[in-house]
Design a protein around this motif. Structure first.
Motif, PDB file in Angstrom:
ATOM      1  N   HIS A 221       0.806  -1.220   0.000  1.00 49.43           N
ATOM      2  CA  HIS A 221       0.000   0.000   0.000  1.00 49.43           C
ATOM      3  C   HIS A 221       0.841   1.273   0.000  1.00 49.43           C
ATOM      4  CE1 HIS A 221      -3.774  -2.177   0.745  1.00 49.43           C
ATOM      5  NE2 HIS A 221      -3.063  -2.954   1.560  1.00 49.43           N
ATOM      6  N   LEU A 222       2.091   1.174   0.458  1.00 50.90           N
ATOM      7  CA  LEU A 222       2.945   2.351   0.588  1.00 50.90           C
ATOM      8  C   LEU A 222       4.346   2.018   0.072  1.00 50.90           C
ATOM      9  CD1 LEU A 222       1.925   3.466   4.208  1.00 50.90           C
ATOM     10  CD2 LEU A 222       1.359   4.675   2.100  1.00 50.90           C
ATOM     11  N   PRO A 223       4.632   2.342  -1.185  1.00 45.67           N
ATOM     12  CA  PRO A 223       5.959   2.030  -1.752  1.00 45.67           C
ATOM     13  C   PRO A 223       7.106   2.686  -0.999  1.00 45.67           C
ATOM     14  CG  PRO A 223       4.397   2.636  -3.469  1.00 45.67           C
ATOM     15  CD  PRO A 223       3.728   2.940  -2.166  1.00 45.67           C
ATOM     16  N   GLU A 224       6.835   3.786  -0.331  1.00 43.01           N
ATOM     17  CA  GLU A 224       7.885   4.501   0.400  1.00 43.01           C
ATOM     18  C   GLU A 224       8.146   3.926   1.789  1.00 43.01           C
ATOM     19  OE1 GLU A 224       4.012   6.906   0.882  1.00 43.01           O
ATOM     20  OE2 GLU A 224       4.998   5.644  -0.615  1.00 43.01           O
ATOM     21  N   LEU A 225       7.389   2.912   2.191  1.00 43.52           N
ATOM     22  CA  LEU A 225       7.510   2.341   3.534  1.00 43.52           C
ATOM     23  C   LEU A 225       8.722   1.416   3.629  1.00 43.52           C
ATOM     24  CD1 LEU A 225       6.151   2.202   6.325  1.00 43.52           C
ATOM     25  CD2 LEU A 225       4.707   0.361   5.444  1.00 43.52           C
ATOM     26  N   ARG A 226       9.521   1.598   4.719  1.00 43.90           N
ATOM     27  CA  ARG A 226      10.675   0.752   4.986  1.00 43.90           C
ATOM     28  C   ARG A 226      10.589   0.203   6.400  1.00 43.90           C
ATOM     29  NH1 ARG A 226      10.415   1.591   0.468  1.00 43.90           N
ATOM     30  NH2 ARG A 226      12.013   2.264  -1.034  1.00 43.90           N
ATOM     31  N   PHE A 227      11.258  -0.916   6.634  1.00 44.78           N
ATOM     32  CA  PHE A 227      11.157  -1.617   7.914  1.00 44.78           C
ATOM     33  C   PHE A 227      12.563  -1.824   8.488  1.00 44.78           C
ATOM     34  CE2 PHE A 227       7.795  -2.828   5.013  1.00 44.78           C
ATOM     35  CZ  PHE A 227       6.664  -2.475   5.746  1.00 44.78           C
ATOM     36  N   HIS A 228      12.689  -1.633   9.805  1.00 41.17           N
ATOM     37  CA  HIS A 228      13.993  -1.656  10.462  1.00 41.17           C
ATOM     38  C   HIS A 228      13.917  -2.549  11.701  1.00 41.17           C
ATOM     39  CE1 HIS A 228      15.213   1.931   8.071  1.00 41.17           C
ATOM     40  NE2 HIS A 228      13.909   2.150   8.107  1.00 41.17           N
ATOM     41  N   VAL A 229      14.893  -3.436  11.859  1.00 39.90           N
ATOM     42  CA  VAL A 229      14.900  -4.407  12.956  1.00 39.90           C
ATOM     43  C   VAL A 229      16.189  -4.274  13.751  1.00 39.90           C
ATOM     44  CG1 VAL A 229      14.775  -6.841  13.587  1.00 39.90           C
ATOM     45  CG2 VAL A 229      13.478  -6.003  11.605  1.00 39.90           C
ATOM     46  N   VAL A 230      16.068  -3.974  15.037  1.00 44.87           N
ATOM     47  CA  VAL A 230      17.218  -3.888  15.930  1.00 44.87           C
ATOM     48  C   VAL A 230      17.109  -5.010  16.960  1.00 44.87           C
ATOM     49  CG1 VAL A 230      18.549  -2.452  17.514  1.00 44.87           C
ATOM     50  CG2 VAL A 230      17.308  -1.384  15.621  1.00 44.87           C
ATOM     51  N   GLY A 231      18.143  -5.797  17.076  1.00 39.80           N
ATOM     52  CA  GLY A 231      18.134  -6.949  17.969  1.00 39.80           C
ATOM     53  C   GLY A 231      18.803  -8.116  17.272  1.00 39.80           C
ATOM     54  N   GLU A 232      18.809  -9.242  17.898  1.00 40.34           N
ATOM     55  CA  GLU A 232      19.551 -10.402  17.391  1.00 40.34           C
ATOM     56  C   GLU A 232      18.748 -11.197  16.365  1.00 40.34           C
ATOM     57  OE1 GLU A 232      18.820  -9.590  20.450  1.00 40.34           O
ATOM     58  OE2 GLU A 232      20.588  -9.571  21.740  1.00 40.34           O
ATOM     59  N   TYR A 233      18.062 -10.491  15.478  1.00 46.89           N
ATOM     60  CA  TYR A 233      17.255 -11.122  14.435  1.00 46.89           C
ATOM     61  C   TYR A 233      17.962 -10.965  13.099  1.00 46.89           C
ATOM     62  CZ  TYR A 233      13.715 -10.566  18.098  1.00 46.89           C
ATOM     63  OH  TYR A 233      13.042 -10.605  19.292  1.00 46.89           O
ATOM     64  N   GLU A 241      10.347 -12.903   1.757  1.00 50.23           N
ATOM     65  CA  GLU A 241       9.762 -12.971   0.419  1.00 50.23           C
ATOM     66  C   GLU A 241       9.885 -11.632  -0.294  1.00 50.23           C
ATOM     67  OE1 GLU A 241       5.875 -14.508   1.278  1.00 50.23           O
ATOM     68  OE2 GLU A 241       6.658 -16.487   1.826  1.00 50.23           O
ATOM     69  N   ASP A 242       8.777 -11.044  -0.740  1.00 45.43           N
ATOM     70  CA  ASP A 242       8.863  -9.872  -1.611  1.00 45.43           C
ATOM     71  C   ASP A 242       9.164  -8.567  -0.879  1.00 45.43           C
ATOM     72  OD1 ASP A 242       6.440  -9.998  -0.354  1.00 45.43           O
ATOM     73  OD2 ASP A 242       5.266  -9.279  -2.046  1.00 45.43           O
ATOM     74  N   ILE A 243       9.320  -8.588   0.457  1.00 39.71           N
ATOM     75  CA  ILE A 243       9.664  -7.346   1.161  1.00 39.71           C
ATOM     76  C   ILE A 243      11.121  -7.341   1.625  1.00 39.71           C
ATOM     77  CG2 ILE A 243       7.293  -6.964   1.945  1.00 39.71           C
ATOM     78  CD1 ILE A 243       8.278  -7.846   4.777  1.00 39.71           C
ATOM     79  N   GLY A 244      11.894  -8.369   1.232  1.00 42.23           N
ATOM     80  CA  GLY A 244      13.266  -8.501   1.708  1.00 42.23           C
ATOM     81  C   GLY A 244      14.135  -7.293   1.446  1.00 42.23           C
ATOM     82  N   ASP A 245      13.929  -6.632   0.292  1.00 46.55           N
ATOM     83  CA  ASP A 245      14.763  -5.479  -0.050  1.00 46.55           C
ATOM     84  C   ASP A 245      14.317  -4.207   0.661  1.00 46.55           C
ATOM     85  OD1 ASP A 245      12.366  -5.231  -1.392  1.00 46.55           O
ATOM     86  OD2 ASP A 245      13.268  -4.478  -3.249  1.00 46.55           O
ATOM     87  N   ARG A 246      13.265  -4.314   1.478  1.00 43.69           N
ATOM     88  CA  ARG A 246      12.760  -3.133   2.194  1.00 43.69           C
ATOM     89  C   ARG A 246      12.951  -3.259   3.706  1.00 43.69           C
ATOM     90  NH1 ARG A 246       6.948  -2.212  -0.687  1.00 43.69           N
ATOM     91  NH2 ARG A 246       6.824  -0.508   0.824  1.00 43.69           N
ATOM     92  N   VAL A 247      13.687  -4.306   4.129  1.00 45.39           N
ATOM     93  CA  VAL A 247      13.941  -4.540   5.552  1.00 45.39           C
ATOM     94  C   VAL A 247      15.438  -4.413   5.822  1.00 45.39           C
ATOM     95  CG1 VAL A 247      13.654  -6.116   7.496  1.00 45.39           C
ATOM     96  CG2 VAL A 247      11.979  -6.130   5.622  1.00 45.39           C
ATOM     97  N   VAL A 248      15.788  -3.638   6.855  1.00 48.16           N
ATOM     98  CA  VAL A 248      17.181  -3.458   7.255  1.00 48.16           C
ATOM     99  C   VAL A 248      17.377  -4.055   8.648  1.00 48.16           C
ATOM    100  CG1 VAL A 248      19.050  -1.818   7.673  1.00 48.16           C
ATOM    101  CG2 VAL A 248      17.320  -1.327   5.925  1.00 48.16           C
ATOM    102  N   PHE A 249      18.403  -4.893   8.817  1.00 50.22           N
ATOM    103  CA  PHE A 249      18.727  -5.493  10.101  1.00 50.22           C
ATOM    104  C   PHE A 249      19.989  -4.827  10.662  1.00 50.22           C
ATOM    105  CE2 PHE A 249      16.251  -8.681   7.895  1.00 50.22           C
ATOM    106  CZ  PHE A 249      15.419  -9.172   8.883  1.00 50.22           C
ATOM    107  N   TYR A 250      19.951  -4.455  11.938  1.00 54.76           N
ATOM    108  CA  TYR A 250      21.063  -3.747  12.561  1.00 54.76           C
ATOM    109  C   TYR A 250      21.780  -4.566  13.634  1.00 54.76           C
ATOM    110  CZ  TYR A 250      18.775   0.301  10.419  1.00 54.76           C
ATOM    111  OH  TYR A 250      18.213   1.181   9.530  1.00 54.76           O
TER     112      TYR A 250
END
Length: 380
Positions: A221-233, A241-250
């Motif tokens: 629904h929102l092409p500009e939306l990005r996802f960020h994960v902090v922790g041991e994940y 799947e299709d959102i892999g390029d929009r998720v950043v792991f720190y």
């Protein structure tokens, strides 16, 4: 023999992994003649790091560092009263307190072995709270206070001091009007984050699986939306799947990281499930990560499965989400599509969290508890 008014016992310091400990104990060490005794429990978090390494990197004044000792160095140290946080720490130290006749104050946070409706927890709580050496117990969640008051434990009201929340730095230098980065004025993305420790292989107790499910619904629904994960994940925990390029792991990050990170985040998602990690285990409300995010204007999309919310207004200070993932996604999407509403919810958290969990009041109240008990013991 070294004598102090106050001995603080902790399983993590001098490691700086847990900011509330650093803030709280530093304040006490400035306020009282005191020393900190380390149980050196950070080995469960960081491998290959020793006491000397952690002490050297701790951002305390040298004079204060000289009053931090390993537990095996404690033999020539005594005090008027002790202070200990978390159930397992207090229970492990109870024989030490009894052997020396050392009175203590016990801070009972969620976690650290505190599990509701468990016989082992109840036995530990009774041993600690019914001891004549336990002068006060500090509770921070309404469910904790009710539990120890109940017939299961029978802790007397005059021993309980209730201080909602915890010691988190609400005074962090951040001004919403000048420091908050928003879409589309300051950046080209809308950013949602998930911040939590991962315990073993568990992906459910902190709601990481929920966050990924939510991301999958929201992303189209929102092409500009990005996802960020902090922790041991990492990306291998759950197929993205299709959102892999929009998720950043720190990975796991120190406190300093979040002063850069949170001003860039628009929202934090927290979906905690009690009694999943272990029977009876639960989190406080809001979590420490949510509080720290809110202090820097991040909108809180959070659940409250145990009804612990004291006064935060849904839709103004926080946005409550529930088990129905689709319904929660639709509620969040409505906010994300309205930049003014999103900014308003971030501002609501910024104002409400700083007011309700004010660090000056948190520290002053705890300091008063310690000072009051010290006066009683010195006058005895």
């Amino acid at each position: 023999m070294k004598f102090y008014e106050l001995l603080i016992f902790d399983d993590v310091l001098p490691s700086s992994l847990s900011p509330f400990r650093t803030t709280e104990y530093r304040h006490f060490m400035n306020s009282f003649s005191s020393a900190l005794i380390s149980l050196e429990g950070w080995g469960n978090w960081i491998k290959g790091s020793g006491f000397s390494d952690e002490l050297a990197s701790l951002q305390f004044e040298p004079a204060m560092k000289s009053r931090i000792f390993r537990f095996q160095e404690r033999r020539d140290i005594t005090a008027t009263i002790a202070y200990v946080t978390f159930l397992n720490n207090a229970y492990a130290l109870l024989p030490y307190f009894e052997e020396r006749g050392l009175p203590f104050i016990f801070q009972l946070y969620p976690g650290g072995g505190f599990e509701l409706d468990q016989e082992e927890t109840d036995a530990k709580l009774k041993a600690i709270l019914l001891s004549s050496l336990c002068k006060k117990v500090i509770t921070t969640q309404s469910i904790t206070r009710s539990y120890i008051r109940s017939d299961r434990i029978c802790c007397k009201d005059d021993k309980i001091v209730h201080i909602f929340g915890g010691v988190f730095n609400s005074n962090i230098q951040f001004d919403f009007s000048s420091d908050k980065l928003t879409f589309p004025d300051h950046k080209q993305t809308i950013d949602l984050c998930f911040v939590a420790h991962k315990y073993g292989g568990d992906l459910r107790s902190k709601g990481y699986d929920y966050f990924v499910g939510l991301a999958r619904i929201l992303a189209p629904h929102l092409p500009e939306l990005r996802f960020h994960v902090v922790g041991e994940y990492d990306a291998g925990d759950i197929p993205l799947e299709d959102i892999g390029d929009r998720v950043v792991f720190y990975g796991r990050q120190p406190t300093e990281f979040f002063r850069w990170f949170y001003p860039r985040m628009d929202g934090i998602v927290s979906f905690n499930r009690p009694f999943v990690l272990t029977p009876g285990a639960f989190d406080g409300f809001p979590t420490g990560a949510c509080l720290e995010a809110g202090f820097q204007g991040v909108a809180n999309f959070i659940n409250d499965p145990l009804g612990l919310n004291p006064e935060f207004e849904d839709g103004v200070d926080i946005l409550l989400i529930g088990e129905d993932l689709q319904a929660s996604a639709e509620r969040i999407l409505t906010v994300l599509r309205d930049k003014d509403r999103l900014a308003s919810l971030g501002l609501g958290a910024y104002r409400a969290f700083r007011r309700v969990v004010d660090i000056d009041r948190q520290l002053a109240t705890r300091q008063e508890v310690i000072a009051s008990e010290l006066l009683k013991l010195k006058g005895a």
